[in-house]
Design a protein around this motif. Structure first.
Motif, mmCIF file in Angstrom:
data_model
loop_
_atom_site.group_PDB
_atom_site.id
_atom_site.type_symbol
_atom_site.label_atom_id
_atom_site.label_comp_id
_atom_site.label_asym_id
_atom_site.label_seq_id
_atom_site.Cartn_x
_atom_site.Cartn_y
_atom_site.Cartn_z
ATOM 1 N N HIS A 62 5.228 2.872 -0.844
ATOM 2 C CA HIS A 62 6.604 2.655 -1.279
ATOM 3 C C HIS A 62 7.536 3.301 -0.264
ATOM 4 C CE1 HIS A 62 5.664 1.340 -5.460
ATOM 5 N NE2 HIS A 62 4.586 2.071 -5.260
ATOM 6 N N GLN A 101 3.002 -0.943 -10.686
ATOM 7 C CA GLN A 101 1.601 -0.720 -11.041
ATOM 8 C C GLN A 101 1.476 -0.368 -12.520
ATOM 9 O OE1 GLN A 101 -0.106 -1.651 -8.603
ATOM 10 N NE2 GLN A 101 1.353 -1.361 -6.968
ATOM 11 N N ASP A 144 8.102 -0.258 -12.456
ATOM 12 C CA ASP A 144 6.823 0.329 -12.094
ATOM 13 C C ASP A 144 5.857 -0.798 -11.769
ATOM 14 O OD1 ASP A 144 4.535 1.789 -11.720
ATOM 15 O OD2 ASP A 144 4.422 2.531 -13.768
ATOM 16 N N ARG A 158 0.808 -1.226 0.000
ATOM 17 C CA ARG A 158 0.000 0.000 0.000
ATOM 18 C C ARG A 158 0.834 1.265 0.000
ATOM 19 N NH1 ARG A 158 -4.037 -2.450 4.292
ATOM 20 N NH2 ARG A 158 -5.276 -3.703 2.864
ATOM 21 N N GLU A 203 1.726 -0.576 -16.891
ATOM 22 C CA GLU A 203 0.843 -1.086 -17.933
ATOM 23 C C GLU A 203 1.562 -2.050 -18.876
ATOM 24 O OE1 GLU A 203 -2.444 -0.512 -18.067
ATOM 25 O OE2 GLU A 203 -2.205 0.598 -16.206
#
Length: 160
Positions: free
Chosen positions: A113, A126, A124, A111, A128
């Protein structure tokens, strides 16, 4: 947070197993250089645990003093990084476990960093990027499947 205690985890080879009798807290990614080097990865996913709630039920981690303020616990057989344990007296009531070593890591998503000043720019969590699944029997195919099955998997992942 994981559903019901005790929470359990362990190393890759199974030599070390542990239980946690209370929910781990503050799940996070740590990007500090020390964690990167200890894990051989861009970050670790960790969570805090009260030391009084943590119990080794099989095996014994080997500890490495990774800095003046902490030691890290690993499996001496398979090398799995399991535990971050502060050596500072004021921090002696907690430790950090690596989330991926829990039996149900999906129940404890990071939740926040920490150590983001050392974050590797291309990492990254999260992001794409495309996602590709391994076959259910990926290891079995590579270790004992037919030559054609093995070649098909290796070609798919760009291996000549």
């Amino acid at each position: 947070m994981a559903s019901t205690p005790p929470f359990a985890g362990g190393c890759l080879c199974g030599a070390i197993r542990y239980e946690i009798s209370a929910p781990p807290y503050d799940p996070h990614y740590c990007h500090c250089r020390s964690c990167q080097k200890a894990a051989g990865a861009p970050a670790i996913a960790g969570a805090f645990v009260a030391r009084t709630e943590f119990r080794i039920i099989r095996g014994k981690p080997r500890y490495f003093r990774s800095s003046a303020v902490a030691e890290r616990g690993f499996c001496k057989d398979c090398g799995t990084y399991l535990i971050y344990r502060p050596l500072v007296a004021e921090w002696s009531n907690w430790m950090i476990i690596t989330i991926a070593c829990l039996d149900r890591p999906e129940e404890l998503p990071p939740r926040r960093h920490y150590g983001s000043e050392s974050r590797i720019p291309w990492f990254d969590p999260q992001g794409e990027l495309p996602n590709e699944r391994y076959e259910d029997n990926f290891i079995d195919i590579l270790s004992g499947g037919s030559l054609d099955e093995r070649k098909a998997i290796l070609e798919r992942f760009g291996t000549p």
